[in-house]
Design a protein around this motif. Structure first.
Motif, PDB file in Angstrom:
ATOM      1  N   GLY A  13      43.902  31.025  46.277  1.00 55.80           N
ATOM      2  CA  GLY A  13      44.112  31.063  44.833  1.00 55.80           C
ATOM      3  C   GLY A  13      44.439  30.726  43.689  1.00 55.80           C
ATOM      4  N   GLY A  14      44.894  31.162  42.475  1.00 55.50           N
ATOM      5  CA  GLY A  14      46.093  29.611  41.603  1.00 55.50           C
ATOM      6  C   GLY A  14      45.119  29.451  40.486  1.00 55.50           C
ATOM      7  N   PHE A  15      43.840  29.865  40.934  1.00 56.36           N
ATOM      8  CA  PHE A  15      42.772  28.744  39.788  1.00 56.36           C
ATOM      9  C   PHE A  15      41.675  30.249  39.132  1.00 56.36           C
ATOM     10  CE2 PHE A  15      42.346  26.328  43.677  1.00 56.36           C
ATOM     11  CZ  PHE A  15      42.234  25.207  43.013  1.00 56.36           C
ATOM     12  N   GLY A  16      41.526  29.605  37.930  1.00 59.04           N
ATOM     13  CA  GLY A  16      41.181  30.458  36.805  1.00 59.04           C
ATOM     14  C   GLY A  16      40.464  29.981  35.780  1.00 59.04           C
ATOM     15  N   ILE A  17      39.936  31.020  34.691  1.00 58.00           N
ATOM     16  CA  ILE A  17      38.651  30.139  33.250  1.00 58.00           C
ATOM     17  C   ILE A  17      39.725  31.134  32.459  1.00 58.00           C
ATOM     18  CG2 ILE A  17      37.304  31.079  34.375  1.00 58.00           C
ATOM     19  CD1 ILE A  17      35.655  29.054  33.622  1.00 58.00           C
ATOM     20  N   MET A  18      39.755  30.636  31.431  1.00 64.30           N
ATOM     21  CA  MET A  18      39.862  31.457  30.430  1.00 64.30           C
ATOM     22  C   MET A  18      38.979  31.235  28.813  1.00 64.30           C
ATOM     23  SD  MET A  18      44.115  32.147  30.792  1.00 64.30           S
ATOM     24  CE  MET A  18      44.319  31.162  29.127  1.00 64.30           C
ATOM     25  N   VAL A  31      32.472  26.607  22.903  1.00 69.61           N
ATOM     26  CA  VAL A  31      32.973  27.871  23.750  1.00 69.61           C
ATOM     27  C   VAL A  31      33.703  26.971  24.307  1.00 69.61           C
ATOM     28  CG1 VAL A  31      33.344  29.514  25.316  1.00 69.61           C
ATOM     29  CG2 VAL A  31      31.241  29.445  24.314  1.00 69.61           C
ATOM     30  N   ASP A  32      35.210  26.715  23.952  1.00 68.85           N
ATOM     31  CA  ASP A  32      36.388  25.709  24.231  1.00 68.85           C
ATOM     32  C   ASP A  32      37.088  26.938  25.676  1.00 68.85           C
ATOM     33  OD1 ASP A  32      36.114  24.223  22.473  1.00 68.85           O
ATOM     34  OD2 ASP A  32      37.354  25.229  21.751  1.00 68.85           O
ATOM     35  N   LEU A  33      37.257  26.321  26.875  1.00 65.65           N
ATOM     36  CA  LEU A  33      37.446  27.006  28.240  1.00 65.65           C
ATOM     37  C   LEU A  33      37.756  26.277  28.525  1.00 65.65           C
ATOM     38  CD1 LEU A  33      34.287  26.645  30.596  1.00 65.65           C
ATOM     39  CD2 LEU A  33      35.240  28.579  29.257  1.00 65.65           C
ATOM     40  N   GLU A  34      39.499  27.074  29.310  1.00 71.56           N
ATOM     41  CA  GLU A  34      40.633  26.571  29.674  1.00 71.56           C
ATOM     42  C   GLU A  34      41.120  26.791  30.793  1.00 71.56           C
ATOM     43  OE1 GLU A  34      44.832  27.760  30.128  1.00 71.56           O
ATOM     44  OE2 GLU A  34      44.548  27.230  27.765  1.00 71.56           O
ATOM     45  N   ILE A  35      40.534  25.683  31.751  1.00 69.40           N
ATOM     46  CA  ILE A  35      40.556  25.697  33.269  1.00 69.40           C
ATOM     47  C   ILE A  35      42.204  25.510  34.453  1.00 69.40           C
ATOM     48  CG2 ILE A  35      39.458  24.518  35.554  1.00 69.40           C
ATOM     49  CD1 ILE A  35      37.827  25.411  33.170  1.00 69.40           C
ATOM     50  N   LEU A  36      42.576  26.602  34.729  1.00 67.09           N
ATOM     51  CA  LEU A  36      44.289  26.739  35.744  1.00 67.09           C
ATOM     52  C   LEU A  36      43.596  26.206  36.960  1.00 67.09           C
ATOM     53  CD1 LEU A  36      44.617  29.904  33.967  1.00 67.09           C
ATOM     54  CD2 LEU A  36      45.609  28.284  33.108  1.00 67.09           C
ATOM     55  N   SER A  37      44.813  25.639  37.809  1.00 66.01           N
ATOM     56  CA  SER A  37      44.371  25.392  38.567  1.00 66.01           C
ATOM     57  C   SER A  37      45.791  25.081  39.470  1.00 66.01           C
ATOM     58  CB  SER A  37      44.184  23.779  39.230  1.00 66.01           C
ATOM     59  OG  SER A  37      44.607  23.295  38.174  1.00 66.01           O
ATOM     60  N   THR A  45      47.974  32.904  47.090  1.00 69.40           N
ATOM     61  CA  THR A  45      47.072  33.571  48.438  1.00 69.40           C
ATOM     62  C   THR A  45      46.213  32.319  49.114  1.00 69.40           C
ATOM     63  OG1 THR A  45      46.842  35.647  46.748  1.00 69.40           O
ATOM     64  CG2 THR A  45      45.080  35.264  48.540  1.00 69.40           C
ATOM     65  N   MET A  46      45.639  33.178  50.668  1.00 70.15           N
ATOM     66  CA  MET A  46      44.704  31.959  51.219  1.00 70.15           C
ATOM     67  C   MET A  46      43.660  32.603  51.524  1.00 70.15           C
ATOM     68  SD  MET A  46      46.478  29.346  51.131  1.00 70.15           S
ATOM     69  CE  MET A  46      45.030  28.572  51.950  1.00 70.15           C
ATOM     70  N   ALA A  47      42.949  32.997  50.456  1.00 70.94           N
ATOM     71  CA  ALA A  47      41.840  33.414  50.739  1.00 70.94           C
ATOM     72  C   ALA A  47      40.545  32.531  49.274  1.00 70.94           C
ATOM     73  CB  ALA A  47      42.029  35.145  50.075  1.00 70.94           C
ATOM     74  N   LEU A  48      39.357  32.889  49.892  1.00 68.10           N
ATOM     75  CA  LEU A  48      38.050  32.515  48.491  1.00 68.10           C
ATOM     76  C   LEU A  48      37.845  32.931  47.632  1.00 68.10           C
ATOM     77  CD1 LEU A  48      35.753  31.486  51.577  1.00 68.10           C
ATOM     78  CD2 LEU A  48      37.540  29.660  50.938  1.00 68.10           C
ATOM     79  N   THR A  49      38.281  32.214  46.895  1.00 64.88           N
ATOM     80  CA  THR A  49      38.064  32.942  45.444  1.00 64.88           C
ATOM     81  C   THR A  49      36.951  32.257  44.221  1.00 64.88           C
ATOM     82  OG1 THR A  49      40.109  31.727  43.841  1.00 64.88           O
ATOM     83  CG2 THR A  49      40.868  33.986  45.117  1.00 64.88           C
ATOM     84  N   SER A  50      36.865  32.953  43.582  1.00 66.28           N
ATOM     85  CA  SER A  50      35.235  32.133  42.095  1.00 66.28           C
ATOM     86  C   SER A  50      35.692  32.717  41.239  1.00 66.28           C
ATOM     87  CB  SER A  50      34.340  33.289  43.213  1.00 66.28           C
ATOM     88  OG  SER A  50      33.920  32.749  44.772  1.00 66.28           O
ATOM     89  N   PRO A  51      36.311  32.001  40.687  1.00 64.55           N
ATOM     90  CA  PRO A  51      37.007  32.601  39.302  1.00 64.55           C
ATOM     91  C   PRO A  51      35.300  32.457  38.272  1.00 64.55           C
ATOM     92  CG  PRO A  51      38.459  31.276  40.597  1.00 64.55           C
ATOM     93  CD  PRO A  51      36.991  31.022  40.804  1.00 64.55           C
ATOM     94  N   TRP A  52      35.727  33.559  37.152  1.00 65.91           N
ATOM     95  CA  TRP A  52      34.542  33.613  36.049  1.00 65.91           C
ATOM     96  C   TRP A  52      35.594  34.383  34.989  1.00 65.91           C
ATOM     97  CZ3 TRP A  52      33.567  38.893  34.934  1.00 65.91           C
ATOM     98  CH2 TRP A  52      33.467  39.688  35.685  1.00 65.91           C
ATOM     99  N   VAL A  53      34.833  34.458  34.010  1.00 64.68           N
ATOM    100  CA  VAL A  53      34.698  35.440  32.349  1.00 64.68           C
ATOM    101  C   VAL A  53      33.080  34.655  32.156  1.00 64.68           C
ATOM    102  CG1 VAL A  53      35.035  32.828  31.634  1.00 64.68           C
ATOM    103  CG2 VAL A  53      36.266  35.075  30.901  1.00 64.68           C
ATOM    104  N   LEU A  68      32.793  23.255  26.334  1.00 66.76           N
ATOM    105  CA  LEU A  68      33.489  22.372  26.445  1.00 66.76           C
ATOM    106  C   LEU A  68      34.987  22.841  26.739  1.00 66.76           C
ATOM    107  CD1 LEU A  68      34.145  21.896  22.431  1.00 66.76           C
ATOM    108  CD2 LEU A  68      32.231  20.633  23.959  1.00 66.76           C
ATOM    109  N   GLU A  69      35.241  22.002  28.408  1.00 68.06           N
ATOM    110  CA  GLU A  69      36.062  22.336  29.529  1.00 68.06           C
ATOM    111  C   GLU A  69      37.176  21.717  29.202  1.00 68.06           C
ATOM    112  OE1 GLU A  69      33.248  21.044  32.395  1.00 68.06           O
ATOM    113  OE2 GLU A  69      32.558  22.970  32.448  1.00 68.06           O
TER     114      GLU A  69
END
Length: 82
Positions: A13-18, A31-37, A45-53, A68-69
């Motif tokens: 967990g903890g990854f994200g995209i906005m 499209v300007d994207l903000e990548i979170l880690s 959370t120790m689980a596989l995640t797949s962030p999307w928006v 643009l990331e």
């Protein structure tokens, strides 16, 4: 019309995209994207995640979409665009 961006599978967990901004420049939708880690040593959370928006956009006259990331600190990502 819907525009979607996917980060792919991440190891925790903890990854994200906005979406931070969308602008039309000529016939290119930018499209300007903000990548979170997660921060180092941060509990996640120790689980596989797949962030999307997904974002709905009006059907304006554009022929191309350019993503643009950036990291949350404003620095551009160094991986190649696909």
């Amino acid at each position: 019309m819907v525009i979607a961006a996917f980060m792919g599978m991440k190891p925790s967990g903890g990854f994200g995209i906005m979406v931070k901004d969308i602008s039309l420049v000529g016939e290119v939708l930018k499209v300007d994207l903000e990548i979170l880690s997660p921060a180092p040593r941060q509990f996640m959370t120790m689980a596989l995640t797949s962030p999307w928006v997904m974002v709905e956009v009006s059907s304006a006259n554009f022929n191309e979409v350019e993503f643009l990331e950036f990291y949350a600190d404003g620095k551009p990502l160094d991986w190649p665009k696909r």
